[in-house]
Scaffold this active site. Structure first.
Site, short mmCIF file in Angstrom:
data_model
loop_
_atom_site.label_atom_id
_atom_site.label_comp_id
_atom_site.label_asym_id
_atom_site.label_seq_id
_atom_site.Cartn_x
_atom_site.Cartn_y
_atom_site.Cartn_z
N ASP A 160 31.22 22.37 -18.08
CA ASP A 160 29.82 22.06 -18.41
C ASP A 160 29.03 21.71 -17.15
O ASP A 160 28.20 20.81 -17.15
CB ASP A 160 29.73 20.92 -19.43
CG ASP A 160 28.36 20.87 -20.10
OD1 ASP A 160 27.59 21.82 -19.96
OD2 ASP A 160 28.06 19.85 -20.76
N TYR A 161 29.29 22.43 -16.08
CA TYR A 161 28.58 22.23 -14.82
C TYR A 161 27.38 23.16 -14.70
O TYR A 161 27.11 23.73 -13.64
CB TYR A 161 29.53 22.46 -13.64
CG TYR A 161 30.46 21.30 -13.34
CD1 TYR A 161 30.18 20.01 -13.76
CD2 TYR A 161 31.63 21.51 -12.62
CE1 TYR A 161 31.04 18.96 -13.47
CE2 TYR A 161 32.49 20.46 -12.31
CZ TYR A 161 32.19 19.19 -12.75
OH TYR A 161 33.05 18.14 -12.45
#
Length: 769
Positions: free
Chosen positions: A442-443
């Site tokens: 989830d970057y």
């Protein structure tokens, strides 16, 4: 009293010994088990009123002090859980020695207790003083910046997204005189998962604010009186927020209303996925746009369940193009709405172009019976644009599902977590740069790119794009072609131990010439707690989790994500002090624990999804769901050592940290979320972003205590703190009003339902002459 103290020591010893054995079995420190056994033995002899208890306690205490210094040195915050509580016990232990020794030794006991009390006082003095401060005492070269406009017309003030206000009326010398100039209540206080994270605009005498449910208010910039208000009657089951609206003046054309209606417009996107235009002077709908003033953003998207898709960030207006992507409810399913980015004709609402990652052949609307490609990376943050180059810069998010990559469409691998430059006239890709390969952490790129011209070592002035990330990496690129200006290297990262080793990239990009902020690898020794007990708990949790450094693969065991997906840096972005060449950013330091749950088990859990970033992410259609949680101790404090949030200035000329300081106190919060009232500058997780001014001030409000702060942009010193009625999650803004005064405006919506909510817009200014 002696028996009671003995019983306490036995209890504390047991609470350390038994979990300490567990920690040893996990490969962790032996200290807790040994110290727990020692404390229990000391307690037994205190209970029997035998002097041997004091000797055993003394040995345990001495060993604790030696172990603490051996493990973490002399830094204050790491020593707090290791020594403060033992010192409190030590005071009681020495004061009770005379009762074990037929009344002898009272003077020595009092003296020893006094020394220990002074030691504890020293710790509390240290905790009341900012720690881990990097200070700057050298003068910073400054160049004059002309205040070309008193307005704040874009989310980042200008299309460059630097949040730099070229005003110098409020200075480091007089900032302490700031006072509340006006307040305004818009009537839409957030609740539940809603937040007021709006940065208002200012144009020609009016401040424009957008509330969590998209109620737009035009406010007199001098008096704070309402001029008009528009309620779109929008609703969403979660995540209600409006981070910004956009000001737009259409290019004149034949047929424009002769009375000047909608000659200037406010453009907003709503939580029920509409694109709306209002007359900037009256608040009336611009009925020639779209269908009576609005465009349905779910057109050609296929099924869009309530809350699954809508924009949260301000639309980008470039010429007569309105460009926007949208937020997609993270982690719900493989087959979520498309992340398509579309450009609309700003005058009519007609589609000008579309960028569909999954099907480049769709450059406007899909063929009859088709939709934009579902499950593609989205653009939920705010783009920036360079009108001279004709490029708009998109920060892309992640494809769905967030934490399992093999179920995604293949095109997602090329475009997730990237900066993508599109030609604003055609929507065609000119260049792209990926900040994370095959992202399953989830970057997504959360922040608006910042455009600023950098002078290189050879004297060449290069038009740069500066991108901060959740990873705490800052990428500096030539915005003409995406070439790194600050060196980027692909470095090896772990690929084993997860559930999908074939999917992971063996390397990841690192911006090796730019400072990394607050992302040093975690270790057991870096775990923290307010007491030895929650400290021990966090060490056990660390050993239980799977963590082998950056980009640790997702696992059924439970993987530590560090930096967490809150950042590092997040949507608040940062500011560039253009007069001094400084990049000033706030960061958050919270790790996340994510456990992949096999499909059948995830489906059987029946756990209610509590929000976009915590609890169960069902990831329907993938082999795994994902259970998400903050990596906190049982008292609600992050498990790694403080600080948990800092403000940092980076000199863009030599690419080094100029200053850094923790920001935020526990005055309004603390262990178990209880308000402490103590202004202890531990540095707490931060939201929103800062702004900077030509006079050398940086303003920031996104702390968990209730203040708008002003820092010296040159030294980092906190120069002023203005009290707010509640917490703020927004980025401030500044303008010069029609009365010639400089104002600083911040929205105050509160932090959560427990800590209180509000509907307040506040303006600060120097006293009127």
């Amino acid at each position: 009293m002696t028996k009671l103290f003995g019983a306490i020591l036995v209890l504390v010893g047991a609470l350390m010994f038994v979990p300490g054995i567990w920690l040893i079995a996990l490969g962790g420190s032996w200290y807790y088990s040994l110290a727990g056994a020692g404390l229990a033995a000391a307690g037994f002899y205190y209970w029997k009123k035998q002097l041997l208890g004091a000797w055993i306690f003394g040995a345990v205490f001495a060993g604790t002090a030696l172990w603490a210094v051996w493990e973490v040195g002399f830094e204050l915050w790491p020593l707090v859980p290791r020594l403060v509580a033992p010192m409190v016990l030590a005071i009681l232990a020495v004061l009770l020695v005379p009762s074990l020794n037929e009344g002898r030794g009272r003077t020595a006991s009092l003296a020893a207790a006094g020394v220990l009390a002074l030691g504890i006082a020293g710790f509390f003095w240290g905790m009341a003083t900012p720690q881990n401060v990097i200070a700057n005492t050298d003068p910073v070269p400054t160049r004059a910046i002309a205040a070309e406009s008193p307005n704040w017309t874009h989310y980042g003030r200008t299309p460059t997204g630097t949040r730099f206000a070229p005003f110098d009326q409020i200075t480091p010398e007089n900032v302490g005189e700031l006072e509340v100039a006006w307040t305004f209540n818009h009537g839409d206080a957030p609740s539940g998962t809603g937040q007021d994270q709006n940065t208002p605009l200012y144009v020609d005498g009016l401040v424009y604010h957008c509330s969590p449910n998209n109620i737009v208010s035009a406010i007199d910039a001098v008096t704070g009186a309402q001029v008009w208000q528009y309620d779109p009657e929008a609703s969403s089951p979660l995540w209600q927020r409006c981070r910004g609206v956009t000001y737009y003046e259409p290019t004149p054309r034949e047929g424009a209303p002769a009375d000047g209606t909608c000659a200037a417009r406010i453009v907003l996107s709503s939580v029920d996925a509409r694109l709306i235009q209002l007359d900037a002077r009256t608040g009336a709908l611009c009925t020639t746009f779209g269908d009576g003033g609005a465009v349905d953003l779910t057109r050609n998207m296929g099924e869009v369940r309530p809350g699954f898709y809508f924009p949260t960030s301000a639309p980008t207006v470039m010429g007569d193009r309105i460009i926007l992507g949208g937020w997609v409810w993270d982690g719900m399913a493989v087959d979520e709405p498309s992340g398509v980015v579309r450009a609309f004709d700003g005058r009519t609402g007609e589609i000008a172009w579309a960028w569909d990652i999954g099907n480049p052949a769709i450059d406007t609307v899909p063929p009859e019976g088709e939709t934009y490609t579902r499950g593609t990376p989205n653009v939920w943050s705010t783009p920036a644009f360079d009108a001279a180059l004709g490029l708009v810069y998109l920060p892309t998010g992640n494809a769905q599902p967030d934490f399992y990559g093999s179920s995604r469409i293949e095109a997602a691998n090329d475009w997730n977590s990237s900066i993508v430059a599109l030609d604003v006239e055609t929507g065609k890709v000119v260049w792209s740069f990926q900040t994370t390969y095959r992202d399953i952490w989830d970057y997504d790129v959360p922040a608006q790119p910042m455009l600023y011209d950098i002078t290189t070592e050879t004297g060449e002035v290069v038009p740069a794009l500066i991108q901060v990330t959740k990873r705490s990496q800052t990428f500096v690129l030539d915005r003409r072609d995406g070439t790194p200006i600050a060196e980027v290297r692909d470095l090896p990262v772990p690929t084993t131990g997860g559930v999908e080793p074939d999917y992971l990239s063996p390397v990841q990009p690192y911006s090796v010439d730019m400072p990394v902020i607050g992302a040093e690898p975690l270790t057991e020794a870096r775990m923290w707690g307010a007491t030895p007990l929650d400290h021990l708990y966090c060490r056990i949790r660390f050993r239980q989790a799977y963590y082998v450094g950056d980009f640790t693969p997702m696992s059924e065991q439970g993987t530590l994500i560090w930096p967490g997906y809150f950042g590092g840096m997040n949507w608040g972005t940062g500011t560039i002090d253009e007069a001094r060449g400084l990049l000033i950013v706030n960061d958050t330091r919270v790790a996340h624990l994510l456990q992949l749950i096999p499909r059948q088990e995830a489906d059987a859990l029946g756990v209610e999804v509590v929000g976009p970033h915590d609890g169960l992410a069902p990831q329907d259609g993938a082999p795994f769901g994902a259970m998400r949680s903050n990596f906190f101790s049982f008292v609600g404090v992050p498990c790694q050592e403080p600080p948990y949030g800092t403000m940092t200035a980076i000199d863009l000329a030599d690419r080094s940290i100029l200053w850094q300081r923790p920001v935020g106190t526990i005055e309004e919060t603390g262990p178990f979320g209880i308000r402490t009232g103590w202004r202890m500058p531990v540095g707490l997780p931060l939201v929103g972003g800062p702004i900077s001014t030509a006079s050398g001030l940086t303003f920031y409000s996104g702390t968990q205590d209730y203040y708008l702060r002003a820092f010296s942009s040159e030294t980092g010193e906190e120069l002023w703190r203005g009290a707010l009625p509640l917490g703020s999650q927004s980025t401030p803004m500044s303008y010069i009003g029609p009365d010639g005064r400089q104002y600083v405006v911040v929205t105050v919506g509160g932090l959560n339902d427990i800590m209180g909510r509000g509907d307040i817009v506040m303006a600060f200014a120097l006293p009127e002459e």
